[in-house]
Scaffold this active site. Structure first.
Site, PDB file in Angstrom:
ATOM      1  N   HIS A  89      -2.295  -1.724   1.853  1.00  0.00           N
ATOM      2  CA  HIS A  89      -1.514  -2.069   0.660  1.00  0.00           C
ATOM      3  C   HIS A  89      -1.083  -0.804  -0.076  1.00  0.00           C
ATOM      4  O   HIS A  89      -1.640   0.269   0.139  1.00  0.00           O
ATOM      5  CB  HIS A  89      -2.322  -2.956  -0.294  1.00  0.00           C
ATOM      6  CG  HIS A  89      -2.339  -4.401   0.104  1.00  0.00           C
ATOM      7  ND1 HIS A  89      -3.247  -4.910   0.990  1.00  0.00           N
ATOM      8  CD2 HIS A  89      -1.538  -5.439  -0.251  1.00  0.00           C
ATOM      9  CE1 HIS A  89      -3.017  -6.209   1.155  1.00  0.00           C
ATOM     10  NE2 HIS A  89      -1.979  -6.560   0.421  1.00  0.00           N
TER      11      HIS A  89
ATOM     12  N   LYS B 160      -2.764  -0.975  -5.742  1.00  0.00           N
ATOM     13  CA  LYS B 160      -3.555  -2.207  -5.653  1.00  0.00           C
ATOM     14  C   LYS B 160      -4.977  -1.975  -6.148  1.00  0.00           C
ATOM     15  O   LYS B 160      -5.647  -1.028  -5.726  1.00  0.00           O
ATOM     16  CB  LYS B 160      -3.581  -2.738  -4.211  1.00  0.00           C
ATOM     17  CG  LYS B 160      -4.318  -4.057  -4.099  1.00  0.00           C
ATOM     18  CD  LYS B 160      -4.054  -4.759  -2.780  1.00  0.00           C
ATOM     19  CE  LYS B 160      -4.853  -6.049  -2.670  1.00  0.00           C
ATOM     20  NZ  LYS B 160      -4.565  -7.020  -3.736  1.00  0.00           N
TER      21      LYS B 160
END
Ligand code: NAP
Length: 262
Positions: free
Chosen positions: A148, A152
């Site tokens: 990600h 995040k």
């Protein structure tokens, strides 16, 4: 026409949901919820006509359903207020601990709540198919790798945990005994491990790979979101689904089943 409020409208998902909603003839924006004291500052980054609120009651009055992508603490505060106000809630926030998830489920006895750690059709189709694949490969090593964007907050991702839970249930290996979160030092793989690894780099909207391997072969099943739009579309489908439902705790399989029935 469903009137939708967006909590966390100033965030990455909130802005994406707004963009999709603005071109959706079946939905109408009721307004956006931001953190207390941030209305004036954030208003400058939105087109005129987008109403921002820093308190839920005024927004809930105008909304048939609230969609929220915020943080776990905010999710629970928002959900409690939605329950008091009788406002249906779609939540996509990840990183909820077990107690928070249990409270969300409890609140769903008072209002309809839709919760999914991944709003994409692809991941939910994968979750549905995964049990038969891992059962057919009994004894194969299982590792999950997710990547990600650098911002995040929670790790591993909610989706990686959902995939691990689906595998653990299918092969009857409780996750609390078999999950291995990254490896460091002398850490050889133990039989039955379900390895879960999180990469954080750049602007990746979300990528998950399940590796299933024995000594002779390997299968990799991957899902890559090309952007956040696919999650935003799923969240708005969930909002339209939820607006006319009785109080209950709903998830993506409920939505997909209802859409396939027409
Ligand atoms: N289910 C899915 O399909 C899916 C897909 C993508 C992401 N997610 C999850 O969605 C969540 C949000 O992700 P993101 O990338 O959009 O994060 P983000 O860019 O940090 O956005 C979160 C937003 O929530 C706001 N917020 C925090 N507390 C609030 C409160 N009490 N009231 C109103 N707004 C509040 C934040 O405002 P401030 O900036 O003022 O703090 C921020 O604008 C994460 O948990 C992420 O993992 C889920």
């Amino acid at each position: 026409m469903v009137r939708i409020g967006i909590a966390g409208i100033g965030g990455r998902m909130g802005r994406e949901i707004l963009a999709v909603l603005q071109s959706d003839p079946e939905s109408q924006l009721a307004g956006g919820l931001v953190r207390p004291g941030r209305v004036a500052e954030l208003a400058e980054s939105f087109d005129r006509g987008i109403d921002l609120y820093d308190a839920l009651p005024a927004l809930a009055e105008r909304a048939d359903v609230l969609v929220e992508f915020t943080t776990p603490d905010a999710t629970l505060a928002i959900a409690r207020e939605c329950a008091s106000l009788g406002c249906p809630l779609v939540s996509g926030t990840t990183g909820l601990i077990a107690e928070q998830l249990a409270e969300l489920q409890e609140l769903a006895t008072r209002i309809p709540v839709f919760y999914s750690r991944n709003m994409s059709v692809g991941i939910n189709a994968l979750l549905a198919c995964l049990p038969s694949l891992v059962q057919a490969l009994d004894g194969y090593d299982v590792e999950i790798v997710e990547t990600h964007h650098r911002h995040k907050a929670d790790a591993p991702s909610g989706t990686a945990l959902a995939l691990a839970e689906a595998i653990s249930t299918a092969v009857r290996r409780p996750l609390e005994h078999h999950a291995v979160y990254g490896r460091h030092g002398v850490a050889p793989r133990q039989a039955g491990d379900i390895g879960i690894h999180a990469l954080r780099a750049g602007g990746n909207a979300g990528e998950h790979t399940i590796v299933l391997a024995d000594d002779g072969e390997e299968i990799r099943v991957s899902h890559r979101a090309y952007g956040r739009r696919t999650f935003a579309i799923g969240a708005l489908r969930a909002a339209r689904f939820l607006a006319a439902r009785p109080p209950e705790f709903y998830a993506m399989p409920d939505l997909l089943a209802s859409e396939s029935r027409g």
